[in-house]
Design a protein around this motif. Structure first.
Motif, PDB file in Angstrom:
ATOM      1  N   HIS A  28       0.816  -1.215   0.000  1.00 43.31           N
ATOM      2  CA  HIS A  28       0.000   0.000   0.000  1.00 43.31           C
ATOM      3  C   HIS A  28       0.856   1.276   0.000  1.00 43.31           C
ATOM      4  N   ALA A  30       3.323   1.916  -1.940  1.00 46.55           N
ATOM      5  CA  ALA A  30       3.469   2.310  -3.346  1.00 46.55           C
ATOM      6  C   ALA A  30       2.234   3.070  -3.824  1.00 46.55           C
ATOM      7  N   SER A  31       1.048   2.618  -3.445  1.00 51.37           N
ATOM      8  CA  SER A  31      -0.197   3.303  -3.834  1.00 51.37           C
ATOM      9  C   SER A  31      -0.291   4.673  -3.177  1.00 51.37           C
ATOM     10  N   ALA A  34       2.146   6.990  -4.931  1.00 55.64           N
ATOM     11  CA  ALA A  34       1.648   7.310  -6.278  1.00 55.64           C
ATOM     12  C   ALA A  34       0.554   8.373  -6.203  1.00 55.64           C
ATOM     13  N   ALA A  35      -0.354   8.246  -5.225  1.00 58.92           N
ATOM     14  CA  ALA A  35      -1.408   9.249  -5.057  1.00 58.92           C
ATOM     15  C   ALA A  35      -0.808  10.606  -4.713  1.00 58.92           C
ATOM     16  N   ASP A  38       0.621  12.165  -7.807  1.00 54.99           N
ATOM     17  CA  ASP A  38      -0.450  12.711  -8.652  1.00 54.99           C
ATOM     18  C   ASP A  38      -0.918  14.064  -8.127  1.00 54.99           C
ATOM     19  N   ILE A  68      -6.430   5.142  -1.922  1.00 58.23           N
ATOM     20  CA  ILE A  68      -5.051   4.654  -1.825  1.00 58.23           C
ATOM     21  C   ILE A  68      -5.112   3.156  -2.093  1.00 58.23           C
ATOM     22  N   GLY A  69      -5.163   2.790  -3.354  1.00 58.26           N
ATOM     23  CA  GLY A  69      -5.261   1.378  -3.709  1.00 58.26           C
ATOM     24  C   GLY A  69      -6.394   0.716  -2.955  1.00 58.26           C
ATOM     25  N   SER A  70      -6.132  -0.466  -2.443  1.00 59.23           N
ATOM     26  CA  SER A  70      -7.163  -1.181  -1.682  1.00 59.23           C
ATOM     27  C   SER A  70      -7.057  -0.908  -0.181  1.00 59.23           C
ATOM     28  N   TYR A  71      -6.104  -0.050   0.230  1.00 57.72           N
ATOM     29  CA  TYR A  71      -5.909   0.234   1.663  1.00 57.72           C
ATOM     30  C   TYR A  71      -7.007   1.121   2.231  1.00 57.72           C
ATOM     31  N   LYS A  73      -8.202   5.628   2.014  1.00 56.13           N
ATOM     32  CA  LYS A  73      -8.305   6.895   1.284  1.00 56.13           C
ATOM     33  C   LYS A  73      -7.567   8.018   2.015  1.00 56.13           C
TER      34      LYS A  73
END
Length: 109
Positions: A28, A30-31, A34-35, A38, A68-71, A73
């Motif tokens: 998570h 990495a997600s 990445a957010a 962005d 945040i991916g599947s983790y 928000k």
């Protein structure tokens, strides 16, 4: 865009990989990063097409919720305009160039 953080704990979570991995796990992290990339790459908040814009309600300012991916928000508010209660005007997200992360919320919390 410029990003600020509500607390030092949030800042460390979002800026330090070791802290993020300990709290949300390596997958998570990495997600999350990445957010954040962005958000930094956007010129204004309106460009955060991956986010959900939330209108103000009683004691809650207008905000943006970003997955945040599947983790879980990220919850963001404008760091330019302070919201002064439920009767204040909404935020013109096309003018917002500074946001503040107020919370990282896991799914189910």
């Amino acid at each position: 865009m410029q990003i600020a953080f509500e607390t030092e704990e949030l800042r460390d979570l979002c800026l330090k990989a070791d802290v993020a991995e300990a709290r949300v796990g390596a997958a998570h992290t990495a997600s999350l990063f990445a957010a954040l990339a962005d958000i930094r790459a956007a010129a204004t908040a309106i460009e955060l097409f991956m986010g959900e814009f939330i209108e103000a309600s009683e004691n809650v300012p207008p905000m943006i919720r970003i997955a945040i991916g599947s983790y879980g928000k990220l919850l963001l508010v404008s760091n330019q305009v302070r919201h002064n209660g439920p009767n204040a005007e909404g935020v013109d997200w096309s003018q917002v160039k500074r946001v503040r992360i107020v919370e990282v919320v896991p799914h189910g919390a």
